[in-house]
Design a protein around this motif. Structure first.
Motif, PDB file in Angstrom:
ATOM      1  N   ASP A 291       4.212   5.452  -5.579  1.00  0.00           N
ATOM      2  CA  ASP A 291       4.075   5.436  -7.042  1.00  0.00           C
ATOM      3  C   ASP A 291       3.095   6.505  -7.504  1.00  0.00           C
ATOM      4  OD1 ASP A 291       5.897   3.371  -7.392  1.00  0.00           O
ATOM      5  OD2 ASP A 291       4.350   1.808  -7.471  1.00  0.00           O
ATOM      6  N   ALA A 292       1.999   6.654  -6.776  1.00  0.00           N
ATOM      7  CA  ALA A 292       1.000   7.669  -7.136  1.00  0.00           C
ATOM      8  C   ALA A 292       1.583   9.073  -7.030  1.00  0.00           C
ATOM      9  CB  ALA A 292      -0.231   7.538  -6.236  1.00  0.00           C
ATOM     10  N   LEU A 293       2.384   9.312  -6.001  1.00  0.00           N
ATOM     11  CA  LEU A 293       3.013  10.623  -5.855  1.00  0.00           C
ATOM     12  C   LEU A 293       4.106  10.827  -6.897  1.00  0.00           C
ATOM     13  CD1 LEU A 293       3.144  10.931  -1.976  1.00  0.00           C
ATOM     14  CD2 LEU A 293       1.662  12.174  -3.571  1.00  0.00           C
ATOM     15  N   HIS A 294       4.731   9.761  -7.330  1.00  0.00           N
ATOM     16  CA  HIS A 294       5.727   9.877  -8.399  1.00  0.00           C
ATOM     17  C   HIS A 294       5.045  10.283  -9.706  1.00  0.00           C
ATOM     18  CE1 HIS A 294       8.393   8.348 -11.628  1.00  0.00           C
ATOM     19  NE2 HIS A 294       9.299   8.942 -10.868  1.00  0.00           N
ATOM     20  N   GLU A 295       3.863   9.709  -9.949  1.00  0.00           N
ATOM     21  CA  GLU A 295       3.096  10.045 -11.155  1.00  0.00           C
ATOM     22  C   GLU A 295       2.586  11.481 -11.113  1.00  0.00           C
ATOM     23  OE1 GLU A 295      -0.048   7.225 -11.638  1.00  0.00           O
ATOM     24  OE2 GLU A 295       1.332   5.534 -11.603  1.00  0.00           O
ATOM     25  N   GLN A 296       2.104  11.886  -9.956  1.00  0.00           N
ATOM     26  CA  GLN A 296       1.568  13.247  -9.796  1.00  0.00           C
ATOM     27  C   GLN A 296       1.800  13.694  -8.363  1.00  0.00           C
ATOM     28  OE1 GLN A 296      -2.588  13.765 -10.756  1.00  0.00           O
ATOM     29  NE2 GLN A 296      -2.687  15.630  -9.553  1.00  0.00           N
ATOM     30  N   ASP A 297       2.723  14.597  -8.186  1.00  0.00           N
ATOM     31  CA  ASP A 297       3.051  15.112  -6.858  1.00  0.00           C
ATOM     32  C   ASP A 297       1.989  16.102  -6.394  1.00  0.00           C
ATOM     33  OD1 ASP A 297       5.021  14.442  -5.069  1.00  0.00           O
ATOM     34  OD2 ASP A 297       6.561  15.713  -5.941  1.00  0.00           O
ATOM     35  N   GLY A 298       1.951  16.345  -5.108  1.00  0.00           N
ATOM     36  CA  GLY A 298       1.060  17.361  -4.556  1.00  0.00           C
ATOM     37  C   GLY A 298      -0.385  16.921  -4.482  1.00  0.00           C
ATOM     38  N   ARG A 299      -0.613  15.686  -4.072  1.00  0.00           N
ATOM     39  CA  ARG A 299      -1.985  15.168  -3.969  1.00  0.00           C
ATOM     40  C   ARG A 299      -2.500  15.292  -2.536  1.00  0.00           C
ATOM     41  NH1 ARG A 299      -3.168  10.020  -7.676  1.00  0.00           N
ATOM     42  NH2 ARG A 299      -1.788  10.454  -9.416  1.00  0.00           N
ATOM     43  N   THR A 300      -3.805  15.422  -2.423  1.00  0.00           N
ATOM     44  CA  THR A 300      -4.445  15.447  -1.115  1.00  0.00           C
ATOM     45  C   THR A 300      -4.630  14.017  -0.617  1.00  0.00           C
ATOM     46  OG1 THR A 300      -6.671  15.328  -2.034  1.00  0.00           O
ATOM     47  CG2 THR A 300      -5.730  17.547  -1.709  1.00  0.00           C
ATOM     48  N   GLN A 301      -4.956  13.883   0.649  1.00  0.00           N
ATOM     49  CA  GLN A 301      -5.212  12.552   1.190  1.00  0.00           C
ATOM     50  C   GLN A 301      -6.403  11.911   0.485  1.00  0.00           C
ATOM     51  OE1 GLN A 301      -5.262  11.989   5.454  1.00  0.00           O
ATOM     52  NE2 GLN A 301      -6.608  10.220   5.262  1.00  0.00           N
ATOM     53  N   SER A 302      -7.425  12.693   0.174  1.00  0.00           N
ATOM     54  CA  SER A 302      -8.600  12.148  -0.524  1.00  0.00           C
ATOM     55  C   SER A 302      -8.219  11.576  -1.886  1.00  0.00           C
ATOM     56  CB  SER A 302      -9.668  13.228  -0.700  1.00  0.00           C
ATOM     57  OG  SER A 302     -10.151  13.645   0.551  1.00  0.00           O
ATOM     58  N   GLU A 303      -7.350  12.263  -2.613  1.00  0.00           N
ATOM     59  CA  GLU A 303      -6.905  11.763  -3.908  1.00  0.00           C
ATOM     60  C   GLU A 303      -6.112  10.466  -3.741  1.00  0.00           C
ATOM     61  OE1 GLU A 303      -6.353  15.848  -6.487  1.00  0.00           O
ATOM     62  OE2 GLU A 303      -4.830  15.354  -4.984  1.00  0.00           O
ATOM     63  N   LEU A 304      -5.288  10.410  -2.709  1.00  0.00           N
ATOM     64  CA  LEU A 304      -4.500   9.208  -2.458  1.00  0.00           C
ATOM     65  C   LEU A 304      -5.379   8.052  -1.983  1.00  0.00           C
ATOM     66  CD1 LEU A 304      -1.405  10.936  -0.867  1.00  0.00           C
ATOM     67  CD2 LEU A 304      -1.509   9.797  -3.106  1.00  0.00           C
ATOM     68  N   GLU A 305      -6.445   8.362  -1.268  1.00  0.00           N
ATOM     69  CA  GLU A 305      -7.387   7.321  -0.843  1.00  0.00           C
ATOM     70  C   GLU A 305      -8.004   6.643  -2.064  1.00  0.00           C
ATOM     71  OE1 GLU A 305     -10.262   9.165   1.727  1.00  0.00           O
ATOM     72  OE2 GLU A 305      -8.687   9.796   3.122  1.00  0.00           O
ATOM     73  N   GLU A 306      -8.326   7.423  -3.089  1.00  0.00           N
ATOM     74  CA  GLU A 306      -8.901   6.852  -4.316  1.00  0.00           C
ATOM     75  C   GLU A 306      -7.927   5.874  -4.971  1.00  0.00           C
ATOM     76  OE1 GLU A 306     -10.336   9.852  -7.019  1.00  0.00           O
ATOM     77  OE2 GLU A 306     -11.279  10.952  -5.378  1.00  0.00           O
TER      78      GLU A 306
ATOM     79  N   GLU B   5      -8.546   1.565  -5.279  1.00  0.00           N
ATOM     80  CA  GLU B   5      -8.603   0.840  -6.546  1.00  0.00           C
ATOM     81  C   GLU B   5      -8.139  -0.600  -6.362  1.00  0.00           C
ATOM     82  OE1 GLU B   5      -6.324   2.897  -9.503  1.00  0.00           O
ATOM     83  OE2 GLU B   5      -7.517   4.725  -9.321  1.00  0.00           O
ATOM     84  N   HIS B   6      -7.322  -0.857  -5.337  1.00  0.00           N
ATOM     85  CA  HIS B   6      -6.737  -2.187  -5.144  1.00  0.00           C
ATOM     86  C   HIS B   6      -7.055  -2.813  -3.791  1.00  0.00           C
ATOM     87  CE1 HIS B   6      -4.434  -1.439  -8.778  1.00  0.00           C
ATOM     88  NE2 HIS B   6      -4.099  -0.275  -8.263  1.00  0.00           N
ATOM     89  N   TRP B   7      -7.299  -2.003  -2.765  1.00  0.00           N
ATOM     90  CA  TRP B   7      -7.515  -2.521  -1.421  1.00  0.00           C
ATOM     91  C   TRP B   7      -8.722  -1.840  -0.793  1.00  0.00           C
ATOM     92  CZ3 TRP B   7      -2.651  -0.756  -3.012  1.00  0.00           C
ATOM     93  CH2 TRP B   7      -1.672  -1.743  -3.180  1.00  0.00           C
ATOM     94  N   GLU B   8      -9.387  -2.568   0.091  1.00  0.00           N
ATOM     95  CA  GLU B   8     -10.451  -1.967   0.898  1.00  0.00           C
ATOM     96  C   GLU B   8      -9.787  -1.348   2.116  1.00  0.00           C
ATOM     97  OE1 GLU B   8     -13.917  -4.229   1.873  1.00  0.00           O
ATOM     98  OE2 GLU B   8     -13.765  -5.370   0.005  1.00  0.00           O
ATOM     99  N   MET B   9      -9.922  -0.051   2.250  1.00  0.00           N
ATOM    100  CA  MET B   9      -9.235   0.621   3.353  1.00  0.00           C
ATOM    101  C   MET B   9     -10.002   1.885   3.734  1.00  0.00           C
ATOM    102  SD  MET B   9      -5.221   1.577   3.656  1.00  0.00           S
ATOM    103  CE  MET B   9      -4.860  -0.135   3.347  1.00  0.00           C
ATOM    104  N   THR B  10     -10.027   2.152   5.020  1.00  0.00           N
ATOM    105  CA  THR B  10     -10.695   3.352   5.517  1.00  0.00           C
ATOM    106  C   THR B  10      -9.778   4.566   5.348  1.00  0.00           C
ATOM    107  OG1 THR B  10      -9.797   3.100   7.744  1.00  0.00           O
ATOM    108  CG2 THR B  10     -11.900   1.980   7.266  1.00  0.00           C
TER     109      THR B  10
ATOM    110  N   VAL C 125       0.848  -1.205   0.000  1.00  0.00           N
ATOM    111  CA  VAL C 125       0.000   0.000   0.000  1.00  0.00           C
ATOM    112  C   VAL C 125       0.878   1.247   0.000  1.00  0.00           C
ATOM    113  CG1 VAL C 125      -1.709   1.333   1.311  1.00  0.00           C
ATOM    114  CG2 VAL C 125      -1.925  -1.159   1.142  1.00  0.00           C
ATOM    115  N   ARG C 126       1.905   1.248   0.822  1.00  0.00           N
ATOM    116  CA  ARG C 126       2.789   2.412   0.875  1.00  0.00           C
ATOM    117  C   ARG C 126       3.559   2.576  -0.432  1.00  0.00           C
ATOM    118  NH1 ARG C 126       2.830   0.645   6.369  1.00  0.00           N
ATOM    119  NH2 ARG C 126       4.724  -0.606   6.127  1.00  0.00           N
ATOM    120  N   ARG C 127       3.963   1.460  -1.041  1.00  0.00           N
ATOM    121  CA  ARG C 127       4.634   1.564  -2.341  1.00  0.00           C
ATOM    122  C   ARG C 127       3.681   2.137  -3.389  1.00  0.00           C
ATOM    123  NH1 ARG C 127       6.526  -3.611  -0.770  1.00  0.00           N
ATOM    124  NH2 ARG C 127       5.177  -4.600  -2.328  1.00  0.00           N
TER     125      ARG C 127
END
Length: 111
Positions: A21-36, A40-45, A15-17
């Motif tokens: 990877d998501a931040l490498h693709e697009q830096d400066g994301r909010t927690q909500s964007e990272l939650e999405e 996509e791959h895991w069920e997580m709160t 999950v952390r990797r």
């Protein structure tokens, strides 16, 4: 716990990797964007994602910046590079590169 230990611990989780990877693709994301990205791959709160982000921040792999009401997350690749320089580059850079090239070539040939 040493800085290297924190980085290795942070990188040990898929999950952390994925977050890195998501931040490498697009830096400066909010927690909500990272939650999405995570959902996509895991069920997580939301709390679960926040916990992973906190561990990445403790390892100095993610830095945050407040922008208005939003908290933006940015990738900090310096700790990964430091590990690379210490553990890979010094001992096995040529061999590791050759193995990675071979792995990519074999994966490209898969049907």
């Amino acid at each position: 716990m040493s800085d290297d230990d924190l980085v290795f611990k942070a990188l040990a989780d898929p999950v952390r990797r994925a977050l890195l990877d998501a931040l490498h693709e697009q830096d400066g994301r909010t927690q909500s964007e990272l939650e999405e990205v995570v959902r996509e791959h895991w069920e997580m709160t939301r709390f679960g994602v926040a916990k992973h982000l906190r561990l990445l921040e403790e390892a100095d792999l993610v830095v945050t910046h407040k922008q208005g009401r939003s908290k933006l997350h940015f990738l900090n690749a310096v700790p990964i590079r430091a590990i690379h320089d210490r553990w890979i580059d010094k001992y096995t850079a040529a061999r590791a590169s050759a193995l990675l090239d071979l792995k990519r070539a074999l994966e490209e040939d898969r049907p």
